[in-house]
Design a protein around this motif. Structure first.
Motif, short mmCIF file in Angstrom:
data_model
loop_
_atom_site.label_atom_id
_atom_site.label_comp_id
_atom_site.label_asym_id
_atom_site.label_seq_id
_atom_site.Cartn_x
_atom_site.Cartn_y
_atom_site.Cartn_z
N ARG A 1 -10.19 6.93 3.59
CA ARG A 1 -10.75 5.58 3.48
C ARG A 1 -9.67 4.53 3.65
NH1 ARG A 1 -11.75 3.67 -2.39
NH2 ARG A 1 -9.48 3.57 -2.09
N ASP A 2 -8.52 4.72 2.97
CA ASP A 2 -7.45 3.72 3.03
C ASP A 2 -6.90 3.59 4.45
OD1 ASP A 2 -7.77 3.31 0.36
OD2 ASP A 2 -6.02 4.48 -0.27
N LEU A 3 -6.75 4.71 5.15
CA LEU A 3 -6.23 4.65 6.52
C LEU A 3 -7.24 4.00 7.46
CD1 LEU A 3 -4.02 5.24 8.53
CD2 LEU A 3 -4.92 7.56 8.80
N ARG A 4 -8.51 4.31 7.27
CA ARG A 4 -9.54 3.68 8.10
C ARG A 4 -9.51 2.17 7.92
NH1 ARG A 4 -14.61 4.36 10.60
NH2 ARG A 4 -14.54 6.62 10.42
N ARG A 5 -9.42 1.72 6.68
CA ARG A 5 -9.37 0.28 6.42
C ARG A 5 -8.13 -0.35 7.02
NH1 ARG A 5 -11.24 0.01 0.00
NH2 ARG A 5 -13.48 0.44 0.36
N THR B 1 2.41 1.99 4.72
CA THR B 1 2.55 0.53 4.65
C THR B 1 2.06 -0.11 5.95
OG1 THR B 1 4.80 0.51 5.53
CG2 THR B 1 4.56 0.80 3.15
N ALA B 2 1.71 -1.37 5.88
CA ALA B 2 1.21 -2.09 7.05
C ALA B 2 2.27 -2.16 8.14
CB ALA B 2 0.75 -3.49 6.65
N ASP B 3 3.53 -2.40 7.76
CA ASP B 3 4.61 -2.51 8.75
C ASP B 3 4.84 -1.18 9.46
OD1 ASP B 3 6.72 -4.85 6.87
OD2 ASP B 3 4.95 -5.14 8.12
N ARG B 4 4.83 -0.09 8.68
CA ARG B 4 5.07 1.23 9.29
C ARG B 4 3.91 1.63 10.20
NH1 ARG B 4 6.12 4.58 11.95
NH2 ARG B 4 7.38 6.47 11.69
N LEU B 5 2.69 1.31 9.79
CA LEU B 5 1.54 1.60 10.62
C LEU B 5 1.59 0.82 11.92
CD1 LEU B 5 -1.20 2.94 11.10
CD2 LEU B 5 -2.25 1.06 9.81
#
Length: 239
Positions: free
Chosen positions: A15-19, A104-108
């Motif tokens: 769920r967290d990765l999808r979001r 993290t958003a930056d790493r993604l």
């Protein structure tokens, strides 16, 4: 559009990765799987471009799972793990990338930019073929940025790709390999991971270990390998 499949035995992690992926409008999530068996079926049917794959799963791990895929048709694999000790094993299995949990958003964003660059094909066939590159094609978001070779301070190879650093200290990812840049520019190979622009070098300094390093005019320190040091000194006229 880049198609993706999320494979993780933890529902909250999926769920967290999808979001986290939802804001990326060029990423289409085809589905989610809670185990490797289901994932193998979905990969065969849906043929996603990339699979975000958890390493630690019951019965069949993520690393074991990719050993069951056809190397010729295997999607890009981005491993997800809570332990960085798995990173080396992941790359031994030819993973495209890996991300540590929690992501993290930056790493993604870094991973997504690498994915975009790998799928964003450019036709340079209309350009005249030349042996010497005056400009290095680097990739920005949905664009190609040409960096003048004379403005390159150094080039560094990392696990995440090849990065060109310019006079302003900005880094630009490029799809060109180090050996191609070495052959087609005036950049000097000083280390297995580095090329340097000798016109922008301030000094070569020796270390107590017997090694040496370049210091650029901006103060960046670039290592010199022991094997290449004699050749570099000869080229620069250093006795």
């Amino acid at each position: 559009m880049i198609t993706a499949l999320i494979v993780d035995d933890e529902p909250f992690a999926r769920r967290d990765l999808r979001r986290a992926l939802e804001p990326a409008k060029d990423i289409q999530i085809l589905g989610e799987c809670g185990n490797a068996i289901d994932a193998l079926t979905r990969i065969h049917i849906d043929k996603p471009d990339v699979v975000f794959l958890d390493i630690q799963m019951p019965q069949i791990t993520g690393i074991e799972m990719i050993g069951m895929l056809d190397p010729e048709t295997m999607p890009h694999i981005v491993f997800l793990t809570a332990y960085d000790e798995y990173a080396v094993r992941a790359f031994e299995k030819n993973a495209f990338d890996y991300m540590l949990k929690p992501v993290t958003a930056d790493r993604l964003e870094l991973t997504l930019e690498r994915l975009r660059n790998s799928f964003f094909k450019h036709d340079f066939s209309v350009l005249p073929e030349v042996n010497h590159l005056r400009q290095i094609p680097c990739y920005g978001q949905h664009s190609v940025v040409f960096v003048q070779a004379t403005d390159v301070e150094f080039v560094e190879a990392r696990t995440t790709g090849i990065y060109v650093s310019d006079l302003d200290g900005q880094e630009h990812p490029t799809a060109l390999r180090l050996n191609i840049l070495q052959q087609r520019t005036n950049l000097l190979r000083c280390h297995r991971q580095y090329l340097v622009n000798v016109d922008l070098v301030h000094k070569l300094q020796y270390l107590e270990s017997g090694l040496a390093e370049f210091v650029t005019r901006r103060g960046r320190v670039i290592p010199i390998s022991r094997r290449l040091l004699p050749e570099i000194k000869e080229r620069l006229g250093i006795s």
